[in-house]
Design a protein around this motif. Structure first.
Motif, PDB file in Angstrom:
ATOM      1  N   ASP A 156       0.860  -1.138   0.089  1.00  0.00           N
ATOM      2  CA  ASP A 156      -0.022   0.167   0.047  1.00  0.00           C
ATOM      3  C   ASP A 156       0.933   1.393  -0.059  1.00  0.00           C
ATOM      4  N   VAL A 157       2.056   1.205   0.861  1.00  0.00           N
ATOM      5  CA  VAL A 157       2.642   2.504   0.763  1.00  0.00           C
ATOM      6  C   VAL A 157       3.601   3.000  -0.398  1.00  0.00           C
ATOM      7  N   ASN A 158       3.797   1.809  -1.265  1.00  0.00           N
ATOM      8  CA  ASN A 158       4.411   1.940  -2.601  1.00  0.00           C
ATOM      9  C   ASN A 158       3.517   2.696  -3.456  1.00  0.00           C
ATOM     10  N   ILE A 159       2.288   1.956  -3.639  1.00  0.00           N
ATOM     11  CA  ILE A 159       1.230   2.593  -4.404  1.00  0.00           C
ATOM     12  C   ILE A 159       0.801   4.184  -4.193  1.00  0.00           C
ATOM     13  N   MET A 160       0.724   4.272  -2.747  1.00  0.00           N
ATOM     14  CA  MET A 160       0.385   5.608  -2.331  1.00  0.00           C
ATOM     15  C   MET A 160       1.504   6.776  -2.760  1.00  0.00           C
ATOM     16  N   ALA A 161       2.898   6.192  -2.726  1.00  0.00           N
ATOM     17  CA  ALA A 161       3.834   6.962  -3.292  1.00  0.00           C
ATOM     18  C   ALA A 161       3.826   7.394  -4.846  1.00  0.00           C
ATOM     19  N   VAL A 162       3.446   6.302  -5.419  1.00  0.00           N
ATOM     20  CA  VAL A 162       3.291   6.379  -7.003  1.00  0.00           C
ATOM     21  C   VAL A 162       1.988   7.514  -7.058  1.00  0.00           C
ATOM     22  N   GLY A 163       0.956   7.134  -6.498  1.00  0.00           N
ATOM     23  CA  GLY A 163      -0.253   8.083  -6.643  1.00  0.00           C
ATOM     24  C   GLY A 163       0.048   9.506  -6.240  1.00  0.00           C
ATOM     25  N   GLY A 217      -4.519  12.685  -0.741  1.00  0.00           N
ATOM     26  CA  GLY A 217      -5.267  12.333   0.306  1.00  0.00           C
ATOM     27  C   GLY A 217      -5.765  10.997   0.290  1.00  0.00           C
ATOM     28  N   GLU A 218      -6.658  10.454   0.399  1.00  0.00           N
ATOM     29  CA  GLU A 218      -7.435   9.148   0.565  1.00  0.00           C
ATOM     30  C   GLU A 218      -7.368   8.458  -0.713  1.00  0.00           C
ATOM     31  N   SER A 219      -7.011   9.350  -1.882  1.00  0.00           N
ATOM     32  CA  SER A 219      -7.274   8.608  -3.340  1.00  0.00           C
ATOM     33  C   SER A 219      -5.676   8.092  -3.404  1.00  0.00           C
ATOM     34  N   ALA A 220      -4.796   8.476  -2.817  1.00  0.00           N
ATOM     35  CA  ALA A 220      -3.285   8.258  -3.019  1.00  0.00           C
ATOM     36  C   ALA A 220      -3.306   6.755  -3.692  1.00  0.00           C
ATOM     37  N   GLY A 221      -3.768   5.838  -2.774  1.00  0.00           N
ATOM     38  CA  GLY A 221      -3.754   4.468  -2.994  1.00  0.00           C
ATOM     39  C   GLY A 221      -4.311   4.103  -4.332  1.00  0.00           C
ATOM     40  N   VAL A 222      -5.641   4.291  -4.506  1.00  0.00           N
ATOM     41  CA  VAL A 222      -6.182   3.721  -5.819  1.00  0.00           C
ATOM     42  C   VAL A 222      -5.770   4.391  -7.049  1.00  0.00           C
ATOM     43  N   ILE A 223      -5.441   5.697  -6.960  1.00  0.00           N
ATOM     44  CA  ILE A 223      -4.764   6.285  -8.158  1.00  0.00           C
ATOM     45  C   ILE A 223      -3.236   5.841  -8.104  1.00  0.00           C
ATOM     46  N   GLY A 224      -2.572   5.471  -7.117  1.00  0.00           N
ATOM     47  CA  GLY A 224      -1.203   4.987  -7.525  1.00  0.00           C
ATOM     48  C   GLY A 224      -1.377   3.312  -8.256  1.00  0.00           C
TER      49      GLY A 224
END
Lengths: 410, 410
Positions: free
Chosen positions: A206-213, A381-388
């Protein structure tokens, strides 16, 4: 390119693209699409001139890309005599991506287009500990509902991206010894989802995809970014030269178990003492506040208390920021990032956490490393994960080698 | 490829390759040479098959590479009927590289072939503070002497690599605010050397080139390596995916000024307190020992004392190792390297420093990040710097785009 490369994408947890019978690729189509993804329409002549591909090859590949729907005609260019030539541009809406950000107790789901723009969203309280099959069934079933809600079909899916709240082995896309995910250890997430929805599936933590997002939404030009998630636990996703930095075993960014002096003998769930997580996570803060007679059960309670002006909660957040800042100050000297983003549930408590982080980094780090450093709250914000998760799928599936299969395999 | 790209190499501090009048490159020659650098001889047919280049192009490029001397005939392959075809292989001795590793008070100079093997060496006591011109004159003059000693000429030089004991701006190859190098600030090192010897010049800081040299000599397969130089100061060179990791401003690896708890209020030369360098560098150890009645003026004295069995010196080294280990343990969690190398003058005092480093890293870091982690002394030793400077030049000048100019421009 070998046939293996065509039918077996090499990304994290990727399942083979459909149509394994396709034995002919379309060399050059990927290069053309990579160029057109900047949004600018171009004529066939312009595409030939920039890529160095033969005019006849360009014509064939443009036809294949048109047939796939990935590009479309975009009007006429100015004529230099004779009939004005047609221009073509990327169509980000031609396919959609299903992205899931799974946490310990919450899940977010989004459908995006191929530019990462969210078209539809869903969220639910889940319990990750119920195991992979019920949780992934929810993803697939609600994914189908999202598709229907925007009038699309599973055949329009470019792929599926999944973020998991635990360590994920990059080469296989499987969770490995995840502490809060009983039943998920080495479970074949992409195989299971693919068996139900028959599209390529990519998995990361989850943290990698949040960084990407976050990088995609707010800092697309930043070469080196640290995304720190401060929630029940503490983790860090690292972007280096625009891509996720993983390290030798894919274990990079494990900030939560770095020793901090103020942690002293505080025991951590990892078995060690003095870890950052043992003093600065949502869980640690809730425990400390409860011990002070200010009852709190987790990160969300701490945020709520701080919004209500609880002085003990504000103090605890400021100190947590300082502790996180101690670890980040060292990382600034070693990594020299240009952006540090503080995200996660605890970051929603206003600027108290961020102020503590800034206080210590500016005090401890060298001027050269901080003069162009931004230390900011998450904008995605809370969308960082799904966007990433969506961007991970888009970058993988629209890479030149996969596009060349996609446009032939349909 | 544009003409600009041909005449202006983009590496750190690189001066243009000679023969700016050359307007024709040799596309494909670089790809062929990259392949042949593995040492295995190949026929023209094999080269065509592997690269996908047309047979006629391969024949022309092989001729150009033969004329440049970069490759040579390597005997005949087994015939499949008819005259047996000739094989060709890379000739690492066709050009030589001049490499300089400049320290505060010592300089090392080496001539290597294009595989990084040292052919001749020189060293001298210098004072970097006398300024760039006398120091670089020494490099050029003694470089010429080294060339003569092995019967070579400046025209045989592929290029010159220079390591400096201070921060170097990657884009220009110039030292920027170097604390121990008065007169060097923003001095055009590559321009000055090029004006005297007329070959491409690359410049980087000493710790980066030591990391490259150690990686080349001892750990060529390691994807992520940290090289820690413990001498008068403390610095770290980082190899990520086989290349130097620089970060956003090129300031990555600045370990010496990370805070360590045992540093407490100890003042550092950077103006801050509690820096690793203030407690664990050769300078700090010598001061601390002197204060205990064991006189020492620097890292070399500390090494000498430890070799003579001085218990205070051994204790100080062990504790310095622990302090360095505190910082490295955090870096292990964040970066997940596969190899940590401890080098520099203080590392020559036997295993006491290394033992302290290992003690803390194994105590503090997570099992996943340490299970495949090697923590070792430098194997390249005092040659790490010159070998790394040579490898930097070789990788730059033998990159496909530069080879394609080189074989036409001679």
């Amino acid at each position: 390119m070998t046939e293996d490369a065509l039918t077996a994408p090499s990304g994290p947890g990727a399942t083979p693209l459909r149509n394994p019978a396709a034995t002919t690729a379309a060399p050059g189509a990927g290069t053309l699409l990579r160029l057109l993804r900047d949004g600018r329409p171009r004529t066939r002549s312009e595409l030939a001139a920039v890529t160095g591909l033969a005019r006849s090859t360009v014509t064939q590949r443009v036809d294949a890309l048109l047939a796939s729907g990935l590009i479309g005609p975009a009007g006429e260019a100015v004529s230099t005599g004779g009939r004005p030539p047609t221009t073509f541009s990327f169509r980000p809406g031609a396919r959609v991506v299903l992205a899931a950000d799974l946490g310990a107790t919450h899940a977010r789901l989004a459908l995006t287009d191929m530019s990462g723009t969210v078209l539809a969203e869903d969220r639910a309280d889940i319990d990750i500990a119920t195991g992979p099959e019920p949780v992934l069934d929810w993803v697939v079933d609600h994914g189908r509902t999202l598709l229907e809600s925007v009038g699309r079909h599973t055949r329009d899916l470019l792929g599926v991206g999944v973020g998991l709240p635990g360590p994920v082995q990059h080469s296989t896309g499987r969770a490995v010894n995840p502490p809060i995910m009983p039943g998920w250890d080495h479970f074949d997430v992409s195989g299971y989802v693919d068996s139900r929805i028959a599209r390529p599936v990519l998995v990361d933590n989850d943290v990698n995809i949040m960084a990407v997002g976050e990088h995609h939404v707010a800092w697309p030009g930043a070469s080196h970014l640290l995304f720190v998630k401060v929630a029940t636990g503490i983790g860090c996703g690292i972007i280096s030269e625009g891509s996720v930095y993983r390290g030798a075993q894919g274990a990079a960014g494990d900030m939560g178990h770095i020793y901090v002096p103020s942690g002293a003998d505080r025991p951590c769930r990892c078995g060690n003492t003095g870890c950052l997580e043992a003093v600065a996570s949502g869980h640690a803060l809730a425990e400390a506040l409860t011990a002070q007679g200010v009852p709190a059960t987790g990160a969300r309670d701490v945020v709520e208390l701080s919004r209500n002006g609880s002085v003990p909660a504000l103090r605890a957040l400021r100190q947590a920021g300082r502790d996180i800042g101690e670890v980040l100050a060292a990382s600034v000297n070693m990594f020299n990032p240009s952006v540090i983003v503080i995200g996660g549930a605890l970051a929603q408590a206003g600027d108290h956490l961020l102020a503590g982080v800034r206080e210590i980094i500016y005090q401890r780090s060298l001027p050269l490393a901080t003069e162009n450093l931004s230390i900011v709250s998450s904008k995605a914000g809370e969308s960082a994960g799904v966007i990433g998760a969506a961007v991970m799928v888009i970058e993988h599936c629209l890479s030149p080698e996969h596009v060349e299969t996609l446009v032939m395999g349909g």
